[in-house]
Every structure is written in C-alpha cells, then in structure tokens.
Design an enzyme around this catalytic site. Sequence first.
Site, PDB file in Angstrom:
ATOM      1  N   ASN B 394      89.566  -5.319  84.722  1.00 33.45           N
ATOM      2  CA  ASN B 394      90.792  -5.371  83.935  1.00 33.45           C
ATOM      3  C   ASN B 394      91.960  -5.919  84.748  1.00 33.45           C
ATOM      4  O   ASN B 394      92.328  -7.085  84.621  1.00 33.45           O
ATOM      5  CB  ASN B 394      91.096  -3.977  83.384  1.00 33.45           C
ATOM      6  CG  ASN B 394      92.163  -4.004  82.314  1.00 33.45           C
ATOM      7  OD1 ASN B 394      92.921  -4.959  82.212  1.00 33.45           O
ATOM      8  ND2 ASN B 394      92.237  -2.968  81.512  1.00 33.45           N
ATOM      9  N   ASP B 395      92.511  -5.096  85.630  1.00 39.19           N
ATOM     10  CA  ASP B 395      93.700  -5.526  86.371  1.00 39.19           C
ATOM     11  C   ASP B 395      93.447  -6.773  87.219  1.00 39.19           C
ATOM     12  O   ASP B 395      94.332  -7.598  87.385  1.00 39.19           O
ATOM     13  CB  ASP B 395      94.182  -4.397  87.292  1.00 39.19           C
ATOM     14  CG  ASP B 395      94.706  -3.231  86.486  1.00 39.19           C
ATOM     15  OD1 ASP B 395      95.072  -3.460  85.318  1.00 39.19           O
ATOM     16  OD2 ASP B 395      94.735  -2.116  87.017  1.00 39.19           O
TER      17      ASP B 395
END
Lengths: 108, 467
Positions: B394-395
């Site tokens: 994600n990040d």
Amino acid sequence: MENLIFLVFIFVIAAFLGVELISKVPSQLHTPLMSGTNAISGITIVGALAVCAIQATGTLGMILSFLAVILASVNVVGGYLITDRMLGMFRQKNDKDKNKNKSGEGQK
Amino acid sequence: MIINLAYIAACVFFIIGIKKLGRVNTARQGNFLSALGMLIAVVAVFSEREVADSWNSDWIQNGYVWCFIGIAIGSLIGIIWAKKVKMTGMPELVALFNGFGGLTSLLIAVTEFFKSPDGGDAVNAVSIGLTILIGAVTFTGSVLAWGKLSEKITGRAIVFKGQKSINFLFALTALACIIIYVIPFIDAEVKFIAIMSLVAISLIAGFTFVLPIGGGDMPVVISLLNSLSGLGAAMAGFIIYNTVLIVAGCLVGASGIVLTLIMCKAMNRSIGNLLFSGFGATQAASKGGAQTEPKSVSAEDAYLVLEAAQSVVFVPGYGMAVAQAQHVVKELAEKLEANGAEISFAVHPVAGRMPGHMNVLLAEADIPYEQLKTMEEMNPAMPAQDVAIIIGANDVVNPAAETDASSPIYGMPIIKAHEAKTVFVLKRGKGRGFSGIENELFTMPNTLMIYGDAKATISALAGEFNN
C-alpha cells in the site's frame, strides 16, 4: 586501566569493521543477514557458560546462569539453523532447472 | 594462550562468515563458518583455567553438568523452532531470538552483580549497569515486537500523553541507579536497591519504547533491537573481560545499526522521528470527499488484460505474507511466462515486517532471484510495463509520497507502479492501509481494484490460464 583501553580499542575497531562489512549487502539478503547476525549475538552463550561453570555466586546465581545458558543455546542453535534453512531457498535459476520437478512441492 | 588464540580464530570466522553472508552464492557457507566460530568459542570457554578449576566431583555443585544440560535443552528448543516455523513467521521469530539474546545478557549481568554487590572497580560496575539496561530493554522490547508481529496484540501504534517525558524520566532514573552502583562508598544495601530498580525500570522502558511504533515501522524496530542485542553481548564482554564477546557483539551491533539506517532512508525518516512520533498513529489529513470511488474488476476480466500483456511486474507487500500467497504467485508467474510475458518482482526495501522479508517469501516459493528487482532497478523500467500487480502493498506504491507535500509519507521513495500501463491492486477490502493513509493510486484512471483474499484471487487468475 590498560586492559580497559585495550578492550575499548577492540570495540571501536570491531564497530568500524561491522559497518564496512554490512554496508554492501544487497537488500535481497537482509533477512538472512539479520537472522545470521542474530545467531552471532548468541555469543553471549560464552559469557553464560563461563558464569554458569564457575558457580561462584550461590544458588540464585546458579539458577540465573543456568537459564542464561538455555536461552543463549536457543538463540545460537535456532538462529543458525533457521538462517541455513532460509539460505537453502535462495538458489539460482540454473540450479532450479535441474530439479524442476521439485518446484511443485511447495504449492500444496 | 591457546584459549586466546581460539578466541581470535572464532572472531576471524565470524568476520569471514558475515562477509560471505553478504553474497548470494556464498551466503550459506558464510553462515556455516560463523557457526563454526561459535563452536570454537564455546569449546574454548570450557578450557579457560578459571572454568576448568571449578571442576567438582559432586555433580550438583559441578557447573559443567549444568552447562551441558542447559545447552541440551536450549538446542532442542532451537532445533524444533527452526524446523517448525513458517517463512511468513520469520519476523516474529527473529524478534523473539533478539529478546532471548537480551535476556541472556541481563541474566549474566545480574549474576555478576551478585558476585560483586559493592560494584568492584568502576569499569566492572559501569559494564554491569549498562548490560542490565541494554539487555532488559532489548528483552521486553523484543517480546512486545514479537507480540505485535504475531498479532497477539494490536500492531497499531499506541501513543499516550507524556510518553516522551516518561521515557526521559526512565533514562534519567536508570542513569542515577548506575551512578549509585558505581560510587564506591555507598552502602551495599542501597546499591542492591539501585540495581533492582535499574532492572525494573529497564524492563518497563523496553515496553514503552516499542509501544508507540506501528506495524509498518517494524522493519526498523527489529533492526534496532538486533543491534541492541549485539551491544548487550559486547557490554557483557566488558564485564567478564572477554574479547570474543566484545568483537562478535560489536559486529552485530554495527550491522544492526547499518540496517536500521538503510530502513530509515527507505522511508525518508530520521531515526528520532520514527522512534518518538508514533507513525501509525499520526492521522493523515483527509483530503476532501471529492475523490472518485476506485474502479473494481473481476478476476475473469483481469485475465483478459494479463493474457495480452508482454511484461508484468509484481509488487508484493505485507498482505502477500498474511495471505500466504507466495506459492500461487509463483504459479501465476510461471503461467504468464509460458504465455510469453516478461516477469519481474519489484521489492521495496521496507515491504513487509522486517528487512528483506519479501525476498525470503519469494525465495521460499522458488522464484528465481534474478527476477527480483530492487526499487532502484525497477522504477526506470516501470513505464514500459504492461501490467503491474500489487499484492497487499500500500504505502510503498502510494504516489502521494511524491506529489502531496501534506502527506505523512511525503518524500518516501516509492515503487512507481502507477506508471505502468495497467495497475491491478489486490486488496482484502475497501479501507485504508496499515498507516491509515489514503492511497491515490487506487483512484487513478489506469488502476483496477480486485477485491478479495489475495491467494484466492491469484489462484483464480492462474486458473483462467488453464481454460
């Protein structure tokens, strides 16, 4: 005092050596490196054994040092074995083609 | 004399071992050499005169007997754990082993304290004090990290008011306790209380030190704890005047620090910021509700795109570890390769829960490491990729890190998956990532979400190739 200077000297040199050794390691190997160095930090087993064997500190000291020996052994033996197991998985492609039939194993 | 030579030999083995551990071809051999060094050191310590003189015919009084019983028990536990642990469970196991290392140093120091309750000379006293401090912090910190990683307790950052001042207070008190122990003319009873308080405070400080650190920052914490466990060993070496402990401990300490800094750099954060700000807890500024809903697609439709793709890059993250999806990923990669596509895996340095976590999982699935690309290698080639498949990351693929200065992760280097022609994002559900930051990638025009368990989705995709 001279003894201390000597030990500090060793400490400082080892620190620089450690930084030099690790800086060039590719990121692929960070986990095995970490668990491998973790096993090395189990060198406390030497300290634990020395303290446990000499037995100069009465019953409580004996129990504590005995515990220390057990913990350090777990760290050393477990650490080296798990690192070896992990590194066994890092094989090159040409090795893999040789035992291609093995690759299905892991997919169960 | 011979014993000292043996210790030097052990150190040489450790150094060569670590050096070889840094290259894929020689890593296994390196690990073996360092194990050999350990064996030499253990045999040597048994031949030290002081140790050998302690031989006692009464077996209960004989330290050797207890040493061997301890080694036998510990080795057995170590063997069982090393054989049983799954590769996805590596981070917690390493955390636990770090903790054991810390506790060993702590126990050695406490035992040595009983031997010289008045502190002895200043060097001895300071060494004992520092070993207790480092050992205890490493122990409880690692146990908490282990709890967070194995999800026995919440992995989120836990922050409470005054955390910084409490940690500062702990540090001051610990320092005071050590000073009391060092000063020669203070009463032994007072010193006893000081050392016991030092043990207690250090144990608590280990908890409060790891508590505010969120799951996504775990690679840094594990590296740091690894470093501390080495430093603890080195400090214990100062107590018993043992050079091999100092050298080996210091090597580990230095390597842990290097890894910590590499991890910090990969997140574009300073170590101080990371340890004291509680990253997972900093709330992302939510940017108006005007954002479009991400487009989602079924596995069948995704297959049509994949079938036509000439180049596919996988971007794995912690979600792949959770879903245990590495083996089906390998299956899909093989199908794609047979279909004529060029496959690569882009691995972000902090993907997962420990440094290099993803590489181990992919290696476990027998994916050739030539296909594993680092972020720096992959990013220039990204616009040429037909499809990027993001599996539980994600990040590390959030373009906000490049574009949005208000984002908490602004400045962090990312894998530029959004530059690929089509991006598939495999995600368990709608919701934010671990850090709680909105991911702009999900709403980009070339992005398609495939919701559901990553393992099931990938098996479905691989299955489509069979039809």
